[in-house]
Design a protein around this motif. Sequence first.
Motif, mmCIF file in Angstrom:
data_model
loop_
_atom_site.group_PDB
_atom_site.id
_atom_site.type_symbol
_atom_site.label_atom_id
_atom_site.label_comp_id
_atom_site.label_asym_id
_atom_site.label_seq_id
_atom_site.Cartn_x
_atom_site.Cartn_y
_atom_site.Cartn_z
ATOM 1 N N PHE A 1 -15.030 13.431 0.366
ATOM 2 C CA PHE A 1 -14.765 13.760 1.766
ATOM 3 C C PHE A 1 -13.427 13.152 2.180
ATOM 4 O O PHE A 1 -13.157 11.981 1.925
ATOM 5 N N GLY A 2 -12.583 13.959 2.819
ATOM 6 C CA GLY A 2 -11.273 13.508 3.257
ATOM 7 C C GLY A 2 -10.147 13.900 2.323
ATOM 8 O O GLY A 2 -8.969 13.778 2.687
ATOM 9 N N GLU B 1 0.830 -1.205 0.000
ATOM 10 C CA GLU B 1 0.000 0.000 0.000
ATOM 11 C C GLU B 1 0.865 1.256 0.000
ATOM 12 O O GLU B 1 0.601 2.211 -0.750
ATOM 13 N N ALA B 2 1.905 1.261 0.835
ATOM 14 C CA ALA B 2 2.798 2.423 0.885
ATOM 15 C C ALA B 2 3.527 2.599 -0.439
ATOM 16 O O ALA B 2 3.701 3.728 -0.918
ATOM 17 N N PHE B 3 3.928 1.489 -1.041
ATOM 18 C CA PHE B 3 4.605 1.551 -2.337
ATOM 19 C C PHE B 3 3.670 2.123 -3.401
ATOM 20 O O PHE B 3 4.079 2.956 -4.222
ATOM 21 N N PHE C 1 -5.605 4.400 1.899
ATOM 22 C CA PHE C 1 -6.251 5.497 2.634
ATOM 23 C C PHE C 1 -7.273 5.013 3.676
ATOM 24 O O PHE C 1 -7.168 5.502 4.805
ATOM 25 N N PRO C 2 -8.310 4.245 3.380
ATOM 26 C CA PRO C 2 -8.764 3.713 2.097
ATOM 27 C C PRO C 2 -9.721 4.684 1.382
ATOM 28 O O PRO C 2 -10.181 5.661 1.975
ATOM 29 N N ILE C 3 -10.012 4.363 0.104
ATOM 30 C CA ILE C 3 -10.916 5.171 -0.709
ATOM 31 C C ILE C 3 -12.169 4.351 -1.003
ATOM 32 O O ILE C 3 -12.085 3.167 -1.341
ATOM 33 N N LYS C 4 -13.324 4.989 -0.861
ATOM 34 C CA LYS C 4 -14.603 4.313 -1.108
ATOM 35 C C LYS C 4 -15.470 5.162 -2.029
ATOM 36 O O LYS C 4 -15.525 6.385 -1.891
ATOM 37 N N LEU C 5 -16.130 4.514 -2.968
ATOM 38 C CA LEU C 5 -17.068 5.179 -3.875
ATOM 39 C C LEU C 5 -18.486 4.903 -3.382
ATOM 40 O O LEU C 5 -18.860 3.749 -3.163
ATOM 41 N N VAL C 6 -19.262 5.964 -3.186
ATOM 42 C CA VAL C 6 -20.628 5.829 -2.694
ATOM 43 C C VAL C 6 -21.605 6.299 -3.768
ATOM 44 O O VAL C 6 -21.496 7.411 -4.284
ATOM 45 N N ARG D 1 -2.714 8.506 5.958
ATOM 46 C CA ARG D 1 -3.720 7.456 5.758
ATOM 47 C C ARG D 1 -5.065 7.944 6.308
ATOM 48 O O ARG D 1 -5.458 7.602 7.426
ATOM 49 N N THR D 2 -5.733 8.724 5.527
ATOM 50 C CA THR D 2 -7.028 9.280 5.913
ATOM 51 C C THR D 2 -8.102 8.768 4.954
ATOM 52 O O THR D 2 -7.944 8.868 3.737
ATOM 53 N N PRO D 3 -9.193 8.199 5.464
ATOM 54 C CA PRO D 3 -10.235 7.683 4.565
ATOM 55 C C PRO D 3 -10.792 8.767 3.649
ATOM 56 O O PRO D 3 -11.020 9.909 4.065
ATOM 57 N N ILE D 4 -10.986 8.398 2.388
ATOM 58 C CA ILE D 4 -11.617 9.275 1.399
ATOM 59 C C ILE D 4 -12.900 8.610 0.936
ATOM 60 O O ILE D 4 -12.885 7.445 0.530
ATOM 61 N N THR D 5 -13.998 9.328 1.009
ATOM 62 C CA THR D 5 -15.276 8.813 0.532
ATOM 63 C C THR D 5 -15.780 9.716 -0.581
ATOM 64 O O THR D 5 -16.126 10.877 -0.344
ATOM 65 N N SER D 6 -15.784 9.190 -1.794
ATOM 66 C CA SER D 6 -16.252 9.957 -2.952
ATOM 67 C C SER D 6 -17.727 9.644 -3.177
ATOM 68 O O SER D 6 -18.084 8.530 -3.582
ATOM 69 N N VAL D 7 -18.577 10.621 -2.887
ATOM 70 C CA VAL D 7 -20.024 10.431 -2.976
ATOM 71 C C VAL D 7 -20.527 10.994 -4.300
ATOM 72 O O VAL D 7 -20.353 12.182 -4.591
#
Length: 336
Positions: free
Chosen positions: A233-234, A23-25, A94-99, A279-285
């Motif tokens: 968000f994030g 993940e870091a790579f 991060f993780p990244i999530k699509l909503v 490492r901050t969660p990103i939520t793309s709505v």
Amino acid sequence: LLCAGLQVAIMKQEKTQWKLFLEAFSAAQSEFTFLLLGVTCLTLVVSLMFTSLWLLSALYFVWLVKDWDTPERGGRRTEFVRNWRIWGHLRDYFPIKLVKTAELDPKKNYILGIHPHGIMSAGGYTCFSTESCGFAEAFPGMRSSLATLAGLFRIPLFREYLMSQGLLSVSRASLNHVLSKSGKGIALSIVIGGAEESLTSSPGVNTVVMRRRKGFVRMALEHGADLVPVYSFGENELFRQVIFSEGSVGRRLQDLFKRLIGFAPCVFLGDRFGLLPYRTPITSVVGAPIAVPKLLVPTEEEVDHYHNLYMESLSKLFHEHKVSCGLSESHELQII
């Protein structure tokens, strides 16, 4: 934000050291691409001209002249690259999530406005120029592409890498081609705030630059493409940026670069010796579509009307999802 940090800490404990390394790579690779890959590609091609391998560069430049307009004609998308496993590791970092909040009709075309820009648009890039966040599964029959600076497609070799991911030039000619000659089911994503918005990116700040940005609305009207607001968000939490005050030497230099080359260099620090994003969660709505009629020559009043509808829809999207995405009820969206 405290809850988000706790969530990340728990997730890190559940991962193996090898997974954390991958993940870091992937995050480092993405940052290298954003900051240095273009310069590296240009340096490589020019340097080869002065070696025994000069013919390779010469042949490439001949082909480049012939292929010069491809970024303006839909690019050269490769599903193999968009499905690389490294994008899954980038998503998980991060993780990244699509909503998804509403359906998109594959018989129509859409312009998705991505907000905010942040430093590197990690949410927009991962969700719409790779397949790691499940866009195709969430919106069956839709084909996502992310538009970016036209000048990047003039850089030898780097342009091939960008086009392979389905990235497109954000020039008017390019967008016209995609919306008129690529069929239906197009989800064309544009980071509306651009370089100017990146200069406002800072943790805890929710500012979008778009009151005077109406070109994407005019484009939507000319092609009858519905408008869809997207808020990540994030995104602004990934780096700590040095914000230069208006009129300062630093800000004047940033504005100069923005006028000359289309983007503004930001001074920022992250995690791991300041190099990696936090490492901050990103939520793309992805919001609900705004129905847009097809008007070959829209008036200023019509553009303003749909621009206002878009800003209202974006604000509504932000306030409906801010608490579930880690913000407090008191957070406000500032549109400038």
